[in-house]
Design a protein around this motif. Structure first.
Motif, PDB file in Angstrom:
ATOM      1  N   THR A  75      -1.764  -3.334  -6.698  1.00  0.00           N
ATOM      2  CA  THR A  75      -1.370  -3.427  -5.292  1.00  0.00           C
ATOM      3  C   THR A  75      -1.552  -4.853  -4.784  1.00  0.00           C
ATOM      4  OG1 THR A  75      -2.248  -1.182  -5.001  1.00  0.00           O
ATOM      5  CG2 THR A  75      -1.655  -2.381  -3.016  1.00  0.00           C
ATOM      6  N   MET A 106       0.830  -1.219   0.000  1.00  0.00           N
ATOM      7  CA  MET A 106       0.000   0.000   0.000  1.00  0.00           C
ATOM      8  C   MET A 106       0.857   1.257   0.000  1.00  0.00           C
ATOM      9  SD  MET A 106      -3.289  -0.939   0.110  1.00  0.00           S
ATOM     10  CE  MET A 106      -4.305   0.214   1.018  1.00  0.00           C
ATOM     11  N   GLU A 115      -3.603   3.583  -1.735  1.00  0.00           N
ATOM     12  CA  GLU A 115      -4.702   3.243  -2.640  1.00  0.00           C
ATOM     13  C   GLU A 115      -4.657   1.755  -2.978  1.00  0.00           C
ATOM     14  OE1 GLU A 115      -6.527   4.394  -7.045  1.00  0.00           O
ATOM     15  OE2 GLU A 115      -4.645   5.285  -6.360  1.00  0.00           O
ATOM     16  N   LEU A 116      -5.799   1.075  -2.839  1.00  0.00           N
ATOM     17  CA  LEU A 116      -5.861  -0.355  -3.136  1.00  0.00           C
ATOM     18  C   LEU A 116      -6.275  -0.551  -4.587  1.00  0.00           C
ATOM     19  CD1 LEU A 116      -5.624  -3.216  -2.013  1.00  0.00           C
ATOM     20  CD2 LEU A 116      -8.047  -3.101  -1.394  1.00  0.00           C
ATOM     21  N   THR A 117      -5.417  -1.171  -5.374  1.00  0.00           N
ATOM     22  CA  THR A 117      -5.682  -1.433  -6.798  1.00  0.00           C
ATOM     23  C   THR A 117      -5.347  -2.899  -7.100  1.00  0.00           C
ATOM     24  OG1 THR A 117      -3.422  -0.870  -7.468  1.00  0.00           O
ATOM     25  CG2 THR A 117      -5.024   0.946  -7.350  1.00  0.00           C
ATOM     26  N   THR A 160       1.521   2.799  -3.413  1.00  0.00           N
ATOM     27  CA  THR A 160       0.421   3.490  -4.096  1.00  0.00           C
ATOM     28  C   THR A 160      -0.218   4.544  -3.187  1.00  0.00           C
ATOM     29  OG1 THR A 160      -1.096   1.727  -3.402  1.00  0.00           O
ATOM     30  CG2 THR A 160      -0.108   1.527  -5.582  1.00  0.00           C
ATOM     31  N   LYS A 161       0.530   4.933  -2.164  1.00  0.00           N
ATOM     32  CA  LYS A 161       0.070   5.955  -1.213  1.00  0.00           C
ATOM     33  C   LYS A 161      -1.278   5.597  -0.574  1.00  0.00           C
ATOM     34  CE  LYS A 161       2.577   9.641  -3.598  1.00  0.00           C
ATOM     35  NZ  LYS A 161       2.495  10.960  -4.281  1.00  0.00           N
TER      36      LYS A 161
END
Length: 211
Positions: A187, A176, A182-184, A179-180
Motif C-alpha cells: 500500500t 488504501m 489495510e495498510l501494508t 486493500t480495503k
C-alpha cells in the motif's frame, strides 16, 4: 508495522490535540525517539502519552548537541571503541542508553522470545555489548536527526497549502481503497505522491516564481 503503527496513531492524536500550537520538533522527536528506542534498544517507551520526561530529555539533549551527533557518526567509520571516548559532552545521555540497553539484553537472555527488531538481530550475531551499543547509538542519532527534519518539514510545508493536502489525502485514500483499508508495504508503495511530498518533489513542482 507492529512497532510503528500504534505509536504513529498516538503521534497523529497528539498533533490533533495540540493543533492550535504544535511544537513540531518536540512532538516528532518524541515520536521517533519512541520508535527508534524500541527497535534499537528494545525500550517500550510512551513519551507522547506519559508525563515522564526522562527519555524525551535525553532525545532533546542529543538533538541540540551538534558535536555529539557529528562525533558519533564520524567515529562509526573508524573504530567503534573511540566512540566512547568522544561522548564526554553528553555523559548523561550515553550512560542512560547504556544502562537501558544492558538491562534489556539481560532480560532477553533470561526470558527467551523472538522479537522482530534490530536489537534481536544484533544479539543473534553474538556481537559484544560495546559493538551492539555503538551500532544502536549511531543508528539512533543519525536516524533521529534525519527523520525529525524530514517529517517536520514535510508536515510544515503541507500545512501551508490546502491544494497539496488534498492531493496527498486523496493519494492515501486511493491506495488504501485497493486493500480495503489495510495498510501494508504494498500500500505504501502505491502512495507515489506521498513519496514525492516526503522527498520535497511535490513542493518544488508546486512552487510558482513571482512574475
Amino acid at each position: 508495522f507492529a512497532t510503528i503503527m500504534p505509536k504513529a496513531d498516538v503521534f497523529v492524536e497528539t498533533i490533533e490535540k495540540e493543533r492550535n500550537h504544535v511544537e513540531l520538533t518536540d512532538v516528532t522527536a518524541r515520536f521517533l525517539g519512541d520508535v527508534l528506542g524500541k527497535i534499537l534498544f528494545g525500550l517500550e517507551l510512551k513519551s507522547l502519552e506519559e508525563q515522564d520526561r526522562t527519555f524525551p530529555a535525553i532525545v532533546e539533549m542529543i538533538m541540540k548537541d551538534v558535536s555529539f551527533r557529528k562525533k558519533t557518526i564520524v567515529e562509526m567509520h573508524s573504530k567503534f571503541f573511540n566512540f566512547f571516548r568522544l561522548v564526554g559532552t553528553n555523559k548523561n545521555a550515553t550512560n542512560f542508553l547504556k544502562e537501558q540497553l544492558l538491562r534489556n539484553i539481560e532480560y532477553r537472555k533470561n526470558n527467551p522470545q523472538v522479537m522482530n527488531d534490530v536489537l534481536e538481530h544484533m544479539l543473534s550475531t553474538e556481537l559484544e555489548f560495546n559493538d551492539i551499543f555503538a551500532h544502536s547509538s549511531v543508528m539512533f542519532v543519525a536516524g533521529l536527526d534525519n527523520l525529525v527534519s524530514t517529517i517536520k518539514n514535510c508536515i510544515y510545508e503541507l500545512s501551508k497549502s490546502e491544494e497539496l493536502q488534498t492531493k496527498a489525502r486523496q493519494n492515501v485514500l486511493d491506495a488504501m481503497d485497493k486493500t480495503k483499508g489495510e495498510l501494508t508495504y504494498e500500500t505504501l508503495n502505491e502512495m507515489q505522491y506521498i513519496d514525492q511530498c516526503i522527498n520535497g518533489k511535490s513542493l518544488i513542482s508546486s512552487f510558482k516564481p513571482p512574475s
